[in-house]
Design an enzyme around this catalytic site. Structure first.
Site, PDB file in Angstrom:
ATOM      1  N   HIS A 138      -7.151   5.752 -10.198  1.00  7.81           N
ATOM      2  CA  HIS A 138      -5.754   5.361 -10.055  1.00  7.81           C
ATOM      3  C   HIS A 138      -5.211   4.856 -11.371  1.00  7.81           C
ATOM      4  O   HIS A 138      -5.723   3.888 -11.918  1.00  7.81           O
ATOM      5  CB  HIS A 138      -5.652   4.258  -9.004  1.00  7.81           C
ATOM      6  CG  HIS A 138      -4.271   4.073  -8.507  1.00  7.81           C
ATOM      7  ND1 HIS A 138      -3.326   3.385  -9.215  1.00  7.81           N
ATOM      8  CD2 HIS A 138      -3.666   4.517  -7.393  1.00  7.81           C
ATOM      9  CE1 HIS A 138      -2.199   3.393  -8.537  1.00  7.81           C
ATOM     10  NE2 HIS A 138      -2.381   4.068  -7.431  1.00  7.81           N
ATOM     11  N   LYS A 543       8.437  11.230  -1.882  1.00 12.73           N
ATOM     12  CA  LYS A 543       9.274  11.323  -3.091  1.00 12.73           C
ATOM     13  C   LYS A 543      10.332  12.417  -2.924  1.00 12.73           C
ATOM     14  O   LYS A 543      11.449  12.305  -3.402  1.00 12.73           O
ATOM     15  CB  LYS A 543       8.392  11.612  -4.312  1.00 12.73           C
ATOM     16  CG  LYS A 543       9.158  11.634  -5.637  1.00 12.73           C
ATOM     17  CD  LYS A 543       8.235  11.486  -6.820  1.00 12.73           C
ATOM     18  CE  LYS A 543       7.483  12.752  -7.109  1.00 12.73           C
ATOM     19  NZ  LYS A 543       8.310  13.780  -7.771  1.00 12.73           N
TER      20      LYS A 543
END
Length: 876
Positions: A138, A543
């Site tokens: 990440h 998104k």
């Protein structure tokens, strides 16, 4: 104030005081007074007084003071996190109830027995569960491994001071140790100067296994076994491993040119080295303990002429583990043929351990067998010789480009110009063809050579070391067939799960027809040899369309896939690509699993665990154990007690909410010409790309919002506390439903439909963390005047979202039903507020002065990013 509030505040106060001592030792009393003044200013500001004064004191900091001030508040937040994590696992009084995480499985099993499930069926179902947690790297996991280990040691000292019978000298010793550890953390640079490589990220993942999961798994299994025995009188079999682990670290090359075939090979070898090393430590301990002479005939036959048969058998295993570790280490630098005694098959590891276990039970020494030996066996079944199964992930466009190069070379035309039917016809024919597709003298371009090299590494690696081949941005049946053909051409002769990842709204809506088409193709079922795995993308769909429409599209896609696979009599495995934040599908795992469509969790569940959430959920053994309990109980419950399907009225209203939500979301994000520029100016998005946070670039390619990866998109809004991607669209969708007089129906859905309740709960959580005043402070420092009205409009929408959720839940305050969570948020705000205001100041200075990388301003900016990420407990 609840008991947890008081204890938490005590611990935070103590850790803060010790950090203050450390800061005073380095910078003097006057500097510590300045920090304290800023902290008190932030606290007063939360009560509505000193905003201008606080901003002024931060803006007046000299360049030399920026970094230490940022570091001070960053460390305060990390220490608050440690205290909070410890509160979740601290020693309880006999009279206090055990935490929910400890009770959840025993209570569920008792309920299932009361509802008529037989003891045998429960034991069988629990043993058969297949839960796989896929650890991913990440870019926003900003804490360094060195510091994480120091933080773990601080947590251990908090545990030590919880003992009631400590003498004054012992308590003083604990405080001295805490003071030293906090000083060590303070004097350790918290930010990496260079980006981690994919191999660094993989090592970080292995460290979580070594320091936490290695202990947590056998403890978790022991308690699951006890819960099963209490409810049914039956035990979990030795071969049961309901929870296993996979990884994307070193296998996820989507948008990351740094993950090459060579990197994947190196990470696979490192995993084998690490696994052998961990088992060696276990076997050394066992050999020291198992000094008994009495043994079964089977064990004696394996041990030969030895007075200590258990030690003799374990010594043989130890030699093979040592050979495996040495070979894996040597292979990292040069291709080395494996000696005969290298372990290749998990049975080679399990057989000697099982032999010892069964012998001890046969000879009346079950109490010895059920100790560390059983723990080692549980690890061997769960982690195997390869520790984690490595997934490979690549973008569908890379496979299409490779196929185009191949068909063009063969004079068949350009694959990318063919329609879907032409592609399927060609791929199906070639998959059934015995001759190779590629001539030996074919010279591919660098990109195609890399795709083929990855497929060759897959062919060379042991099947048990690999998970799935995930195709991101999949949209058609040919995307799956193209990968199957490339694998076949590279010599992959065993079946490998090739998994389409459906990410956009349109692709989610089309997921059912794509899978149906595949299942009806000749030869496809034979290549499947196991469940049909499909990955649901949460980040990019949110998104693309906002969380209202994305959540409903994900739900409907899963329903359709369940239906199709049932019709086709194929087992389905859904793989959930969730992030750590609500905008990327994150949230409490237990509630999320129980809110899945009925039939979608049929004893199987696969999900990603994101970098920064791995540390919070699995970084300490006791907390890891709690989260493993939650996964196990939730998947068992969703399998045996699935939620009811939504009524037609709920579906219709959800369709309307999704349509209104996506329209409202896209009106802001896509249709407002000022939006992209506002995002770039009001958040640290531009700066995030420069920070050495992860091995993967922040953008897929040049362009607007659609080219941004989901993580920096969420990260930017989280840093400024607007949290826009997690709620935008809901405020309009819910308001319109209320205007249409559907408030009662919304209340019914929240009451009776786990899917909708979970959505509203996660929305409430993110709105409680959002802060319009903080977002305004960024606008005032960073945004050009003509863009300020857009910021004001977005904050109005945030206020509308808060009002409509309060109306729906009937509360006067967000999270009023969860005082502990509210307390955690309040506690952090005192340290977060100065960091936000400081970050806005740093961004203004950075943009005004065009600062160099590595300058004090840039370093302080990095620290502020890390501190806010730590304080909000989720980032991107």
């Amino acid at each position: 104030m609840t008991d947890i509030d008081a204890r938490l505040r005590e611990d935070v106060h103590l850790l803060g005081e010790l950090l203050g001592n450390t800061i005073r030792d380095q910078y003097g009393e006057a500097f510590l007074d300045k920090i304290e003044q800023i902290r008190k200013g932030a606290k007063a500001d939360r009560r509505g007084s000193m905003d201008a004064e606080l901003s002024a004191s931060l803006n007046q900091l000299s360049e030399d003071e920026l970094l230490p001030v940022a570091r001070a508040f960053n460390q305060f937040l990390n220490l608050a996190n440690i205290a909070e994590q410890y509160q979740l696992i601290h020693r309880r009084e006999e009279t206090q109830a055990a935490p929910f995480e400890s009770r959840v499985l025993p209570e569920l099993l008792a309920r299932l027995r009361n509802e008529g499930h037989s003891a045998e069926s429960l034991a069988r179902q629990l043993a058969r569960l297949e839960i796989e947690l896929v650890l991913t790297a990440h870019p926003t996991e900003v804490a360094r491994r060195t510091l994480i280990q120091k933080y773990d040691a601080i947590a251990a000292q908090l545990a030590a001071q919880d003992h009631r019978d400590l003498t004054t000298a012992e308590r003083e010793q604990i405080h001295n140790t805490l003071q030293r550890l906090i000083a060590e953390a303070w004097h350790t640079e918290e930010i990496r100067r260079t980006r981690p490589t994919p191999v660094d990220e993989a090592k970080w993942g292995f460290a979580v296994i070594e320091h936490s999961l290695w202990q947590a798994i056998p403890h978790h299994m022991r308690k699951a076994d006890q819960a099963l025995f209490a409810a049914t009188g039956l035990r979990l079999p030795l071969e049961a491993a309901p929870i296993r682990f996979a990884s994307w670290m070193g296998g996820d090359r989507d948008g990351n040119p740094n993950v090459t075939a060579a990197v994947t090979r190196e990470v696979l070898l490192l995993a084998r080295w690490m696994a052998a090393d961990l088992y060696l430590r276990d076997v050394d301990h066992l050999a020291a303990e198992l000094s008994m002479q009495q043994a079964s005939d089977a064990l004696k036959a394996r041990a030969g002429d030895s007075a200590e048969p258990y030690r003799a058998v374990l010594k043989q295993l130890r030699e093979r583990l040592r050979a495996t570790r040495n070979w894996a280490h040597a292979s990292l630098t040069a291709t080395t043929p494996a000696p005969a005694d290298v372990l290749h098959n998990n049975r080679d590891l399990l057989d000697p351990l099982e032999l010892c276990f069964n012998s001890l039970h046969e000879c009346g020494m079950g109490v010895i067998a059920d100790g560390p030996l059983l723990d080692c066996l549980r690890r061997a079944v769960t982690f195997g010789l390869f520790l984690v199964r490595l997934d490979v992930r690549q973008d569908s466009s890379r496979h299409s480009a490779a196929m185009t190069e191949i068909t063009d070379y063969l004079g068949l035309g350009k694959y990318e110009e063919w329609d879907e039917e032409q592609r399927i016809s060609f791929l199906t024919r070639e998959l059934q063809n015995r001759r190779p597709l590629l001539p030996a003298h074919f010279k591919p371009s660098a990109d195609t050579a890399e795709v083929l090299a990855t497929c060759k590494e897959i062919a060379a690696a042991p099947g048990a070391s690999l998970g799935s081949y995930v195709i991101s941005m999949a949209g058609a049946a040919s995307d799956v067939l193209a990968v199957q053909l490339l694998l076949k051409e590279s010599g992959v002769l065993r079946p490998m799960r090739v998994v389409p990842l459906f990410e956009t709204l349109a692709d989610l809506d089309n997921a059912g027809p794509v899978i149906e088409r595949l299942l009806l193709l000749p030869g496809y079922r034979a290549r499947l040899q196991g469940p049909q795995e499909v990955m649901i993308g949460y980040s990019d769909s949110a998104k693309d369309a906002g969380t209202t429409a994305a959540a409903w599209a994900q739900y409907r896609a899963q329903e359709r896939l369940v239906e199709i696979c049932r019709e086709q009599q194929v087992e389905l495995l859904l793989f959930h690509g969730r992030g750590g934040t609500v905008g990327r599908g994150g949230g409490p795992a237990h509630a999320a699993i129980l809110s899945q469509p009925p039939g979608s969790v049929a004893g199987r569940f696969r999900t990603t665990e994101q970098g920064e959430m791995i540390r919070f959920k699995f970084g300490l053994p006791d907390i890891a154990e709690q989260n493993l309990n939650l996964y196990l109980a939730a998947v068992l419950e969703a399998t045996l007690l699935p939620p009811p399907p939504p009524t037609p009225e709920w579906r219709h209203l959800m369709d309307e909410l999704a349509a209104d939500g996506v329209a409202a979301y896209r009106a802001v994000v896509r249709e407002n010409p000022q939006f992209v520029e506002y995002f770039r100016q009001s958040t640290p998005e531009q700066e995030l790309g420069r920070l050495p946070l992860g091995s993967r670039p922040a953008k897929r390619r040049a362009g607007g919002i659609e080219s941004l990866r989901a993580i920096p998109w969420i990260f930017g809004w989280t840093q400024t506390r607007l949290m826009l991607p997690a709620w935008l669209g809901w405020e309009t969708a819910l308001s319109k439903a209320l205007e249409r007089g559907e408030g009662e129906l919304l209340g019914q859905m929240r009451e009776q439909w786990p899917f909708f309740r979970t959505r509203i709960d996660m929305l409430e959580m993110v709105l409680a963390k959002a802060d319009a005043d903080i977002a305004l402070s960024y606008d005032e420092r960073l945004v050009e005047p003509d863009l300020l009205p857009l910021g004001a409009h977005l904050r109005d929408l945030l206020s509308q979202a808060c009002s409509v959720v309060l109306g729906l839940t009937g509360q006067s305050q967000l999270l009023a039903h969860s005082p502990d969570t509210l307390e955690f948020i309040r506690l952090r705000n005192t340290y977060l507020d100065p960091l936000h205001l400081l970050q806005a100041e740093l961004l203004a200075r950075s943009r005004r002065q065009n600062v160099e990388q590595g300058s004090p301003v840039e370093q302080a900016l990095l620290v502020s990013v890390a501190g806010i990420a730590a304080g909000l407990r989720n980032t991107g």
